[in-house]
Design an enzyme around this catalytic site. Structure first.
Site, PDB file in Angstrom:
ATOM      1  N   SER A   1       0.803  -1.228   0.000  1.00 38.28           N
ATOM      2  CA  SER A   1       0.000   0.000   0.000  1.00 38.28           C
ATOM      3  C   SER A   1       0.834   1.275   0.000  1.00 38.28           C
ATOM      4  CB  SER A   1      -0.925   0.018   1.219  1.00 38.28           C
ATOM      5  OG  SER A   1      -0.165  -0.044   2.407  1.00 38.28           O
TER       6      SER A   1
ATOM      7  N   ASP B   1      -3.530   7.799   8.262  1.00 37.41           N
ATOM      8  CA  ASP B   1      -4.627   6.947   8.748  1.00 37.41           C
ATOM      9  C   ASP B   1      -4.167   5.839   9.690  1.00 37.41           C
ATOM     10  OD1 ASP B   1      -3.275   5.301   7.037  1.00 37.41           O
ATOM     11  OD2 ASP B   1      -4.990   4.785   5.772  1.00 37.41           O
TER      12      ASP B   1
ATOM     13  N   HIS C   1      -0.395   4.552   7.228  1.00 34.93           N
ATOM     14  CA  HIS C   1       0.152   5.288   6.080  1.00 34.93           C
ATOM     15  C   HIS C   1       0.426   6.760   6.366  1.00 34.93           C
ATOM     16  CE1 HIS C   1      -2.534   1.986   4.633  1.00 34.93           C
ATOM     17  NE2 HIS C   1      -1.371   1.629   4.109  1.00 34.93           N
TER      18      HIS C   1
END
Ligand SMILES: *[C@@H]1O[C@H](CO)[C@@H](O)[C@H](O)[C@H]1NC(C)=O
Ligand SMILES: *[C@@H]1O[C@H](CO)[C@@H](O)[C@H](O)[C@H]1NC(C)=O
Length: 371
Positions: free
Chosen positions: A37, A337, A340
């Site tokens: 991610s 978040d 990240h």
């Protein structure tokens, strides 16, 4: 205390001085990226529209959710920008006839370095391990015939950058709740080997310039702080990060760098660059004010999106869910978040890599400054 210099203000650019002209070819013709991610630009979101498909993901730069796990652009987007290349299209969302000659992104959010079998042996159910690094390599091999034919590939790959990582962070996250630090260290050679294997296969496929990023200081990560935070003051370093977790990542990165050195010796015709994400990110946590971020033992680590105390996070209320909150100025936060970073942090880390000392050895000189 050692002063942290993320990038130099007097950095020399490739051909900025005399203006951009078509006579100057770009340093890289293409970038192919593999990872999780940290660099997924939409693969996971294509078939599995979960979190990053909700507002406020993407709110800062794209003005809509863009399949990225941040409020805006990722490190890979800033690197592409610095080298005059378009943002890398996610492999799973390619359409017939789409121009892929300037690169493709295979990174998949949640992806692991190790394959699903490993986690099944550990009784861990990890859906995204189906899109592990070896799967991403298979995707590249499937795509390769539409990129170049045998002889063409040599000249095409001569100016192509292959970025393998960051990957391995999810392997570590999955295991953390079940293992102590010494057991965690025993996993490191397995992860490093999985990465090394894929690098070796890419070299066999013709890659001559590769990048391997290390891992981030997870002891400074809001999600880790919120989940395994301790009451004991002595568990934290002077900046507010969990010392043992950062020490573990330092160990991991040392092992990864050793493996890269071995690969260099085995493949003298190949350039392999190490991206020091650890050093670049640590700079932000050590001198947040210097880079425009809120400071304070807790403030520095507060996530912008989520809900909970003290780090702005809780397991139940994740970013993008109805009950979550978003901070008023994401450019003042390092963390987006939990797992990240914000675009503001990614931008600075990218500058530290492309214009600063955190790529070893440096990439080719970038024609453009990261704005
Ligand atoms: C997939 O591509 C379409 C256009 O081809 C675009 O509208 C959509 O946003 C893309 N999805 C992701 C997750 O990138
Ligand atoms: C860590 O866990 C292993 C088993 O996974 C155990 O043998 C070892 O004693 C533990 N070490 C500590 C310091 O608790």
């Amino acid at each position: 205390m050692k002063i942290c210099i993320l990038f130099s203000l007097t950095f020399a650019y490739g051909f900025l001085g005399n203006g951009f002209s078509n006579a100057n070819p770009l340093p890289y013709d293409a970038i192919f990226n593999f990872g999780d991610s940290i660099s997924d630009t939409g693969n996971a979101a294509t078939y599995n529209p979960t979190m990053p498909s909700n507002s406020p993901y993407g709110s800062t730069y794209f003005n809509h959710p863009s399949g990225r796990m941040s409020n805006g652009r990722l490190i890979i987007d800033f690197i592409a920008e610095a080298y005059g290349l378009p943002m890398l299209p996610p492999y799973l969302n390619l359409t017939k006839g789409q121009d892929i000659t300037q690169g493709v992104n295979f990174a998949y959010a949640g992806s692991t370095a190790l394959d699903k079998d490993f986690f099944m042996q550990q009784m861990l159910e990890l859906d995204a391990a189906s899109y592990s690094l070896s799967t991403q390599l298979e995707w590249f091999k499937k795509l390769k015939p539409s990129l170049c034919k045998s002889e063409e590939c040599d000249s095409y790959f001569k100016n192509t950058l292959f970025i393998v990582g960051e990957i391995g962070g999810n392997d570590i996250n999955a295991i953390i709740p079940y293992k102590n630090m010494s057991a965690l260290r025993e996993m490191v050679p397995l992860i490093v080997e999985a990465i090394t294997n894929v690098i070796t296969k890419l070299i066999e496929e013709g890659a001559v310039e590769l990048v391997v990023p290390g891992n981030f200081p997870i002891g400074c990560n809001s999600a880790v702080l919120a989940r395994v935070g301790s009451d004991k003051k002595e568990d934290y370093d002077q900046f507010g990060c969990l010392a043992a977790y950062n020490a573990f990542i330092e160990y991991y990165n040392r092992q990864l760098k050793k493996a890269i050195e071995t690969l260099r010796q085995k493949n003298p015709h190949v350039k392999i660059t190490y991206f020091d994400y650890y050093g670049a990110a640590k700079c932000l946590f050590q001198a947040p004010q210097q880079y425009g971020f809120s400071s304070g033992k807790i403030e520095t680590f507060r996530a912008c999106c989520g809900k909970g105390e003290p780090y702005g996070l809780s397991e139940q209320i994740y970013c993008g869910s109805v009950a979550s909150m978003v901070c008023s100025d994401p450019s003042k936060r390092i963390n987006w978040d939990g797992p990240h970073f914000t675009e503001a942090a990614y931008r600075l880390i990218a500058k530290g890599i492309v214009e600063g000392p955190f790529a070893n050895p440096s990439l080719k000189s970038p024609p453009f400054k990261i704005a």
